[in-house]
Design a protein around this motif. Structure first.
Motif, PDB file in Angstrom:
ATOM      1  N   ALA A 123      -6.377   4.190   4.642  1.00  0.00           N
ATOM      2  CA  ALA A 123      -6.460   3.557   3.321  1.00  0.00           C
ATOM      3  C   ALA A 123      -5.955   2.114   3.365  1.00  0.00           C
ATOM      4  CB  ALA A 123      -5.659   4.353   2.306  1.00  0.00           C
ATOM      5  N   HIS A 124      -6.508   1.306   2.485  1.00  0.00           N
ATOM      6  CA  HIS A 124      -5.994  -0.050   2.271  1.00  0.00           C
ATOM      7  C   HIS A 124      -4.863   0.072   1.257  1.00  0.00           C
ATOM      8  CE1 HIS A 124      -6.250  -4.290   0.542  1.00  0.00           C
ATOM      9  NE2 HIS A 124      -5.984  -4.451   1.828  1.00  0.00           N
ATOM     10  N   CYS A 125      -3.653  -0.383   1.635  1.00  0.00           N
ATOM     11  CA  CYS A 125      -2.476  -0.180   0.786  1.00  0.00           C
ATOM     12  C   CYS A 125      -1.757  -1.506   0.543  1.00  0.00           C
ATOM     13  CB  CYS A 125      -1.518   0.820   1.433  1.00  0.00           C
ATOM     14  SG  CYS A 125      -0.041   1.129   0.465  1.00  0.00           S
ATOM     15  N   ASP A 177     -10.673   0.560  -4.058  1.00  0.00           N
ATOM     16  CA  ASP A 177     -10.212   1.876  -3.565  1.00  0.00           C
ATOM     17  C   ASP A 177      -8.828   1.773  -2.923  1.00  0.00           C
ATOM     18  OD1 ASP A 177     -10.778   0.483  -1.274  1.00  0.00           O
ATOM     19  OD2 ASP A 177     -12.039   2.031  -0.362  1.00  0.00           O
ATOM     20  N   SER A 178      -8.137   0.661  -3.188  1.00  0.00           N
ATOM     21  CA  SER A 178      -6.824   0.420  -2.572  1.00  0.00           C
ATOM     22  C   SER A 178      -5.729   1.255  -3.222  1.00  0.00           C
ATOM     23  CB  SER A 178      -6.447  -1.061  -2.683  1.00  0.00           C
ATOM     24  OG  SER A 178      -7.398  -1.881  -2.047  1.00  0.00           O
ATOM     25  N   TYR A 179      -4.641   1.433  -2.472  1.00  0.00           N
ATOM     26  CA  TYR A 179      -3.426   2.070  -2.979  1.00  0.00           C
ATOM     27  C   TYR A 179      -2.424   0.964  -3.315  1.00  0.00           C
ATOM     28  CZ  TYR A 179      -4.819   6.800  -1.553  1.00  0.00           C
ATOM     29  OH  TYR A 179      -5.464   8.009  -1.440  1.00  0.00           O
ATOM     30  N   ARG A 225      -3.487   6.706  -6.883  1.00  0.00           N
ATOM     31  CA  ARG A 225      -3.365   5.643  -5.877  1.00  0.00           C
ATOM     32  C   ARG A 225      -2.232   4.660  -6.196  1.00  0.00           C
ATOM     33  NH1 ARG A 225      -7.528   2.388  -6.091  1.00  0.00           N
ATOM     34  NH2 ARG A 225      -8.696   3.300  -7.819  1.00  0.00           N
TER      35      ARG A 225
END
Length: 376
Positions: free
Chosen positions: A205-207, A231-233, A258
């Motif tokens: 995931a992109h966080c 769709d990032s956290y 998220r």
């Protein structure tokens, strides 16, 4: 030759505060110099150091104005009695030798705060008794004949002080905060995997990380809206009494799974190391330490035009700068960050940019300033 007796004034010291971290880093940096270090404070929550003289100064208070005025009068009386060689205040108190404008210019903050309010409430903001007191105290301090120098931690603040108070440019020094780039390091692959597992973030995931207490000022609502469109956290490190409202916003935007509210953390390093970027669309901030901490950990930064930390950001190279309330621009910036900071060119550029901001450099600049304002 007797040691120079320096007094630093900060109303309340708590380890997680940005201005307080400047004080502690400055004290640590100056400890090797021939200085007697004194701190005048209402409340000291930091670690004890036998070489620092802590002067507790906590007069009776009844409300915010009473608290500010009471501390200012008591602190000034104390430093006049002690006859320190230099008084460096981090509060708006007339009569200090050096003022560090770590909180910026109060009127400029109110102008940005007003952007969030309906028109009928804006005029009440500027007529509020507390805000009027702070602006008057600030003006009196800049006009006081004792003031020899002003420290800013951003060129943005220097220009605001020149424009609003007519302080000569040669009286103002821009001294950036220090960062220990050997403590704030990027994680390796194994560390990152463990941290993501610990914080329940998918490995691929992109966080992003948001660090700061006072969610309205730091721009958490805009950050959540930007993340919601991707769709990032987002790891939220900090606290606010209105946290429920921000949780509800995430829920209404369908991204609550998220957005992770982590509360205040004594150690922020693991959270930076688990992330791929810092998202801090702050409404008004002279130069938050978290920007340097994130960059030192190899994180590209998204921040706002009204943040002094934007001076360290070159768009597309180590981050992006947007208007604090421009959610579309913030969303685009989130999408333009590398999916994984680790090993990216933006990560390397971020870390290289802050390497000169060492504690030794901070010490050198402060000692040079003190020498320039002391009588020969």
């Amino acid at each position: 030759m007797t040691a120079l007796r320096l007094a630093i004034v900060r109303q309340k010291y708590r380890p997680d505060g940005g201005a307080e971290r400047f004080v502690s880093r400055a004290l640590e940096a100056l400890e090797q110099q021939d200085l007697e270090l004194n701190v005048i404070t209402r409340e000291w929550q930091g670690d004890a150091n036998p070489n620092w003289h802590i002067h507790l100064c906590d007069p009776f208070k009844l409300g915010r104005i009473s608290r500010e005025r009471g501390f200012a009068e008591a602190a000034r009386a104390l430093w006049q009695k002690e006859r320190f060689d230099l008084v460096q205040s981090h509060e708006r108190i007339a009569g200090c030798d050096i003022y560090r404008a770590g909180d910026g210019v109060h009127r400029r903050w109110l102008l940005q705060r007003a952007r969030l309010l309906p028109e009928w409430r804006r005029k009440w903001l500027f007529s509020n008794r507390y805000h009027r007191y702070v602006m008057c105290a600030e003006r009196a301090m800049y006009a006081a004949p004792e003031l020899k120098a002003v420290i800013c931690n951003a060129e943005m603040i220097k220009q605001e002080i020149i424009d609003d108070f007519g302080v000569p440019a040669d009286k103002i020094r821009v001294i950036y905060n220090a960062i220990d780039s050997q403590k704030f390091l990027p994680a390796d692959d194994a560390q990152r995997q463990l941290l993501r597992q610990q914080y329940q973030i998918p490995q691929q995931a992109h966080c992003l990380i948001f660090v700061g207490s006072g969610f309205e000022r730091k721009g958490l609502a805009a950050a959540i809206r930007a993340v919601a469109a991707t769709d990032s956290y987002l790891l939220v490190v900090g606290k606010d009494k209105a946290e429920k409202r921000y949780r509800a916003l995430a829920q209404s935007l369908g991204c609550s799974d998220r957005i992770r509210f982590m509360g205040v953390q004594k150690q922020t390093l693991p959270f930076y190391q688990a992330a791929d970027g810092l998202l801090l669309p702050t409404l008004y901030d002279p130069f938050p330490n978290v920007i340097q901490e994130a960059m030192s950990c190899g994180l590209p930064v998204i921040t706002s035009t009204t943040c002094g930390g934007a001076e360290f950001i070159t768009a597309g190279q180590n981050g992006f700068v947007c208007d604090a309330l421009d959610v579309a621009a913030l969303t685009a910036a989130v999408r333009d960050l590398p999916r994984q900071a680790l090993g990216s060119s933006m990560s390397e550029a971020a870390r290289q940019r802050i390497k000169p901001a060492t504690p030794a450099r901070l010490s050198e600049q402060l000692v040079s300033l003190y020498q320039s304002v002391l009588p020969s």
